[in-house]
Each structure stands twice: as structure tokens, then as C-alpha cells.
Motif scaffolding. Sequence first.
Motif, PDB file in Angstrom:
ATOM      1  N   PHE A  52      53.977  65.173  37.793  1.00  0.00           N
ATOM      2  CA  PHE A  52      54.518  64.058  37.029  1.00  0.00           C
ATOM      3  C   PHE A  52      54.058  62.750  37.671  1.00  0.00           C
ATOM      4  CE2 PHE A  52      57.382  67.498  36.085  1.00  0.00           C
ATOM      5  CZ  PHE A  52      57.776  67.287  34.767  1.00  0.00           C
ATOM      6  N   ILE A  53      53.542  61.840  36.863  1.00  0.00           N
ATOM      7  CA  ILE A  53      53.268  60.482  37.316  1.00  0.00           C
ATOM      8  C   ILE A  53      54.420  59.604  36.847  1.00  0.00           C
ATOM      9  CG2 ILE A  53      51.696  58.509  37.177  1.00  0.00           C
ATOM     10  CD1 ILE A  53      50.617  60.985  38.713  1.00  0.00           C
ATOM     11  N   VAL A  54      54.900  58.755  37.732  1.00  0.00           N
ATOM     12  CA  VAL A  54      55.987  57.843  37.396  1.00  0.00           C
ATOM     13  C   VAL A  54      55.425  56.426  37.362  1.00  0.00           C
ATOM     14  CG1 VAL A  54      58.271  56.984  38.034  1.00  0.00           C
ATOM     15  CG2 VAL A  54      57.674  59.390  38.456  1.00  0.00           C
ATOM     16  N   ASP A  55      55.362  55.877  36.157  1.00  0.00           N
ATOM     17  CA  ASP A  55      54.851  54.533  35.867  1.00  0.00           C
ATOM     18  C   ASP A  55      53.333  54.435  36.046  1.00  0.00           C
ATOM     19  OD1 ASP A  55      57.325  53.696  35.053  1.00  0.00           O
ATOM     20  OD2 ASP A  55      57.853  52.792  36.963  1.00  0.00           O
ATOM     21  N   MET A  56      52.778  53.360  35.472  1.00  0.00           N
ATOM     22  CA  MET A  56      51.326  53.252  35.335  1.00  0.00           C
ATOM     23  C   MET A  56      50.744  51.987  35.945  1.00  0.00           C
ATOM     24  SD  MET A  56      51.227  54.525  31.375  1.00  0.00           S
ATOM     25  CE  MET A  56      52.753  53.670  30.965  1.00  0.00           C
ATOM     26  N   GLY A  57      51.609  51.085  36.420  1.00  0.00           N
ATOM     27  CA  GLY A  57      51.115  49.853  37.006  1.00  0.00           C
ATOM     28  C   GLY A  57      50.540  48.897  35.985  1.00  0.00           C
ATOM     29  N   PHE A  58      49.770  47.915  36.465  1.00  0.00           N
ATOM     30  CA  PHE A  58      49.127  46.954  35.569  1.00  0.00           C
ATOM     31  C   PHE A  58      47.634  46.890  35.844  1.00  0.00           C
ATOM     32  CE2 PHE A  58      51.134  44.364  39.006  1.00  0.00           C
ATOM     33  CZ  PHE A  58      50.027  43.759  39.554  1.00  0.00           C
ATOM     34  N   THR A  59      46.934  46.191  34.975  1.00  0.00           N
ATOM     35  CA  THR A  59      45.479  46.103  35.055  1.00  0.00           C
ATOM     36  C   THR A  59      45.045  44.898  35.870  1.00  0.00           C
ATOM     37  OG1 THR A  59      45.342  44.749  33.068  1.00  0.00           O
ATOM     38  CG2 THR A  59      45.301  47.157  32.761  1.00  0.00           C
ATOM     39  N   VAL A  60      43.771  44.846  36.197  1.00  0.00           N
ATOM     40  CA  VAL A  60      43.239  43.698  36.925  1.00  0.00           C
ATOM     41  C   VAL A  60      43.353  42.430  36.091  1.00  0.00           C
ATOM     42  CG1 VAL A  60      40.839  44.063  36.157  1.00  0.00           C
ATOM     43  CG2 VAL A  60      41.305  42.918  38.351  1.00  0.00           C
ATOM     44  N   GLU A  61      43.275  42.557  34.764  1.00  0.00           N
ATOM     45  CA  GLU A  61      43.438  41.378  33.889  1.00  0.00           C
ATOM     46  C   GLU A  61      44.850  40.818  34.013  1.00  0.00           C
ATOM     47  OE1 GLU A  61      40.034  43.718  32.633  1.00  0.00           O
ATOM     48  OE2 GLU A  61      42.148  44.303  32.842  1.00  0.00           O
ATOM     49  N   GLN A  62      45.841  41.695  34.084  1.00  0.00           N
ATOM     50  CA  GLN A  62      47.218  41.237  34.270  1.00  0.00           C
ATOM     51  C   GLN A  62      47.414  40.620  35.649  1.00  0.00           C
ATOM     52  OE1 GLN A  62      50.106  40.967  32.379  1.00  0.00           O
ATOM     53  NE2 GLN A  62      48.608  41.209  30.746  1.00  0.00           N
ATOM     54  N   ALA A  63      46.734  41.170  36.642  1.00  0.00           N
ATOM     55  CA  ALA A  63      46.823  40.591  37.987  1.00  0.00           C
ATOM     56  C   ALA A  63      46.342  39.140  37.973  1.00  0.00           C
ATOM     57  CB  ALA A  63      46.006  41.425  38.971  1.00  0.00           C
ATOM     58  N   ARG A  64      45.231  38.892  37.276  1.00  0.00           N
ATOM     59  CA  ARG A  64      44.722  37.523  37.194  1.00  0.00           C
ATOM     60  C   ARG A  64      45.693  36.625  36.417  1.00  0.00           C
ATOM     61  NH1 ARG A  64      39.708  40.201  35.403  1.00  0.00           N
ATOM     62  NH2 ARG A  64      38.391  40.604  37.235  1.00  0.00           N
ATOM     63  N   LYS A  65      46.181  37.123  35.306  1.00  0.00           N
ATOM     64  CA  LYS A  65      47.085  36.342  34.459  1.00  0.00           C
ATOM     65  C   LYS A  65      48.357  35.956  35.211  1.00  0.00           C
ATOM     66  CE  LYS A  65      49.896  36.711  30.258  1.00  0.00           C
ATOM     67  NZ  LYS A  65      50.222  37.531  29.063  1.00  0.00           N
ATOM     68  N   ARG A  66      48.905  36.904  35.963  1.00  0.00           N
ATOM     69  CA  ARG A  66      50.199  36.682  36.608  1.00  0.00           C
ATOM     70  C   ARG A  66      50.071  36.364  38.094  1.00  0.00           C
ATOM     71  NH1 ARG A  66      54.605  38.525  33.254  1.00  0.00           N
ATOM     72  NH2 ARG A  66      53.800  39.426  31.303  1.00  0.00           N
ATOM     73  N   LYS A  67      48.822  36.163  38.551  1.00  0.00           N
ATOM     74  CA  LYS A  67      48.553  35.725  39.918  1.00  0.00           C
ATOM     75  C   LYS A  67      49.116  36.701  40.958  1.00  0.00           C
ATOM     76  CE  LYS A  67      48.127  30.816  38.757  1.00  0.00           C
ATOM     77  NZ  LYS A  67      48.032  31.043  37.304  1.00  0.00           N
ATOM     78  N   ARG A  68      48.818  37.972  40.760  1.00  0.00           N
ATOM     79  CA  ARG A  68      49.149  39.015  41.729  1.00  0.00           C
ATOM     80  C   ARG A  68      47.883  39.429  42.474  1.00  0.00           C
ATOM     81  NH1 ARG A  68      53.488  36.886  39.816  1.00  0.00           N
ATOM     82  NH2 ARG A  68      55.260  38.252  39.379  1.00  0.00           N
ATOM     83  N   GLU A  69      48.030  39.845  43.712  1.00  0.00           N
ATOM     84  CA  GLU A  69      46.890  40.317  44.498  1.00  0.00           C
ATOM     85  C   GLU A  69      46.644  41.783  44.162  1.00  0.00           C
ATOM     86  OE1 GLU A  69      45.499  41.021  49.142  1.00  0.00           O
ATOM     87  OE2 GLU A  69      47.361  39.924  48.705  1.00  0.00           O
ATOM     88  N   TYR A  70      45.503  42.063  43.555  1.00  0.00           N
ATOM     89  CA  TYR A  70      45.173  43.419  43.106  1.00  0.00           C
ATOM     90  C   TYR A  70      44.392  44.114  44.204  1.00  0.00           C
ATOM     91  CZ  TYR A  70      44.612  46.653  39.111  1.00  0.00           C
ATOM     92  OH  TYR A  70      44.690  47.707  38.224  1.00  0.00           O
ATOM     93  N   LEU A  71      44.950  45.148  44.775  1.00  0.00           N
ATOM     94  CA  LEU A  71      44.320  45.852  45.884  1.00  0.00           C
ATOM     95  C   LEU A  71      43.354  46.935  45.415  1.00  0.00           C
ATOM     96  CD1 LEU A  71      47.543  46.259  48.038  1.00  0.00           C
ATOM     97  CD2 LEU A  71      45.793  44.476  48.239  1.00  0.00           C
ATOM     98  N   ARG A  72      43.730  47.604  44.330  1.00  0.00           N
ATOM     99  CA  ARG A  72      42.914  48.676  43.742  1.00  0.00           C
ATOM    100  C   ARG A  72      43.587  49.051  42.427  1.00  0.00           C
ATOM    101  NH1 ARG A  72      45.983  50.025  47.648  1.00  0.00           N
ATOM    102  NH2 ARG A  72      44.321  49.566  49.131  1.00  0.00           N
ATOM    103  N   SER A  73      42.890  49.731  41.556  1.00  0.00           N
ATOM    104  CA  SER A  73      43.534  50.188  40.332  1.00  0.00           C
ATOM    105  C   SER A  73      44.454  51.367  40.657  1.00  0.00           C
ATOM    106  CB  SER A  73      42.489  50.616  39.301  1.00  0.00           C
ATOM    107  OG  SER A  73      41.884  51.833  39.694  1.00  0.00           O
ATOM    108  N   PRO A  74      45.556  51.531  39.922  1.00  0.00           N
ATOM    109  CA  PRO A  74      46.398  52.708  40.132  1.00  0.00           C
ATOM    110  C   PRO A  74      45.614  54.017  39.989  1.00  0.00           C
ATOM    111  CG  PRO A  74      47.570  51.097  38.805  1.00  0.00           C
ATOM    112  CD  PRO A  74      46.160  50.602  38.943  1.00  0.00           C
ATOM    113  N   GLY A  75      44.664  54.038  39.050  1.00  0.00           N
ATOM    114  CA  GLY A  75      43.845  55.235  38.879  1.00  0.00           C
ATOM    115  C   GLY A  75      43.054  55.570  40.114  1.00  0.00           C
ATOM    116  N   GLU A  76      42.489  54.551  40.769  1.00  0.00           N
ATOM    117  CA  GLU A  76      41.734  54.788  42.002  1.00  0.00           C
ATOM    118  C   GLU A  76      42.641  55.353  43.084  1.00  0.00           C
ATOM    119  OE1 GLU A  76      39.590  52.257  45.586  1.00  0.00           O
ATOM    120  OE2 GLU A  76      39.916  51.270  43.640  1.00  0.00           O
ATOM    121  N   GLY A  77      43.857  54.784  43.196  1.00  0.00           N
ATOM    122  CA  GLY A  77      44.791  55.286  44.191  1.00  0.00           C
ATOM    123  C   GLY A  77      45.159  56.736  43.960  1.00  0.00           C
TER     124      GLY A  77
END
Length: 268
Positions: A52-77
Motif C-alpha cells: 500500500f502506498i499512502v499519499d502521492m506528494g506533489f510535483t516539481v511544478e507545485q514546488a515552484r508554485k508554492r515555493k517548496r524545496e523539491y528534493l526528488r520526485s516521490p516516484g524516484e524515492g
Amino acid sequence: MPSASDTYEVYAVRYARHDRPARDNFLGGDPHDVNMPLDYFVWAAVGAQRTFIVDMGFTVEQARKRKREYLRSPGEGLKRLGIEPENIRDVIVTHMHYDHAGNLDLFPNATFHIQDREMAYVTGRCMCHHQLSSSFEAEDVVGMVRRVFARRVEFHDGTAELAPGVSVHHIGGHTSGLQCVRVATRRGPLVLASDAAHLYAHMEEGRAFPTVYNVGDMLEGHKTLRKLAASPAHIIPGHDPLVMARYPAAHADLQGIAVRLDAEPLMR
């Protein structure tokens, strides 16, 4: 006691972070003028027969829009853990905020598990109010509606067992339909609180996060988390950087990326 086949390895995968003052993390502010960052996670419960995966996180586009530091995509992790997203059959969506319900396309073969109340909330009159709607992305909501029509959403009303050892429980508070996830592990029942408690401090001090639909339900939710978990040390908050310090890395090469939550904590 669940059998060994009904217990799960549980991982937290960190994919982003955000520096912010402590006052932004508590309803009513905070007197301490210190940086109190948030981490962003997705979680994986890996069993002998089912993951089971719990939640999906956000995309790099959302990181830019909301000024979050994107370390890697959830898929990569997840892939670093040996989990291929296209093979996942079950994704539990704790709630539909942008940082939990993005990346729908990452899981093309999954069924999405969500509370009835959450879908009613994000498609109803409350979204006419910017104060409530600003934490959601319309495209995430529309994407989930499309999956309803594609017969890829399973709705739950309150408490539901998804498989032996995995259950969801309605909490509310932060959003109308927020749910937590209880998972059987080798060290006892573990609760992925998601945003029922952003930080350990919210539960320990009986305080509320400022993004909230119902304050009373949020605070009562802390009691529910404690009832569901084997102990307070079995509750995993949704955004606390301390999670990465309290639990061992999933593998030696995943330091700072993923920790194993079914292992004994390194500290309490």
C-alpha cells in the motif's frame, strides 16, 4: 495478534522540505522566533502479499508554485526502495490537499482509497471559500473525479479494513474527510497520522495546525491516534523532520531519503 504474513514493513520517503517560522505551524501563533521547517513525505506499507502506498506528494511544478524545496520526485524515492509505482494496486489518499494528492498519473494501475466525506468536501460548497480551497489544486480534484468514473476509486465511510493488518480511520479536523492509516508491524500497531498531526509538538502540547476545517475534531483526533497506536512512539506525524532522525535509514544508501518505521526508534 496478527500473523507474520499480516504484518508490514513501513517506510517514510522524504521528497521535499520547507523552511518556515514556528508561528506558522500553530493556530494562534507561537512565541518562539525560530525556524521550524516541515518535511514532506509519502509512505509505503510493504507486506508479503500486498503493498500500500499512502499519499502521492506533489510535483516539481507545485514546488515552484508554492515555493517548496523539491528534493526528488516521490516516484524516484519509491524506486530507490525497490517499489515500482506502475505495479502498485492500492493507494490510500489521506486527504486531497496538494501535497498529498498530486502525482495521480504516477500510479496508472492503482485503486485510490478515500473517505466519502473528503470527496464531498472538495467538490462542494466549502471550495467557494479561498481560506479552505487554497490548499487544494483543482486539477488534482478533477483527476480524482475522472478516476471515480473509471471505477478506480474505493470509498470508505469512517473505519474500514483494506486488508488484514491495514485499516483506515476517519479523523477530520484538518479537512472534512481526513483519514489516518493503522498498519500492523513487527513492533505493534503503527499509525500513519498524516495531517491529523503535522508535528510531534501538536500531539505533545495539545495544539492545532492553522490550516483547519474543524478545530475540535483536529484536537480530538489526537486522542484517536493514541487509541489506535500501540504507544505514542507508534504514531508517525505527517510533516515532522524529527521522523528522519528518530528512525533508521531504510538502507545505508538511503540516508536522508527514506527511513524504516517498523524498526525500533533510535530515540524517543
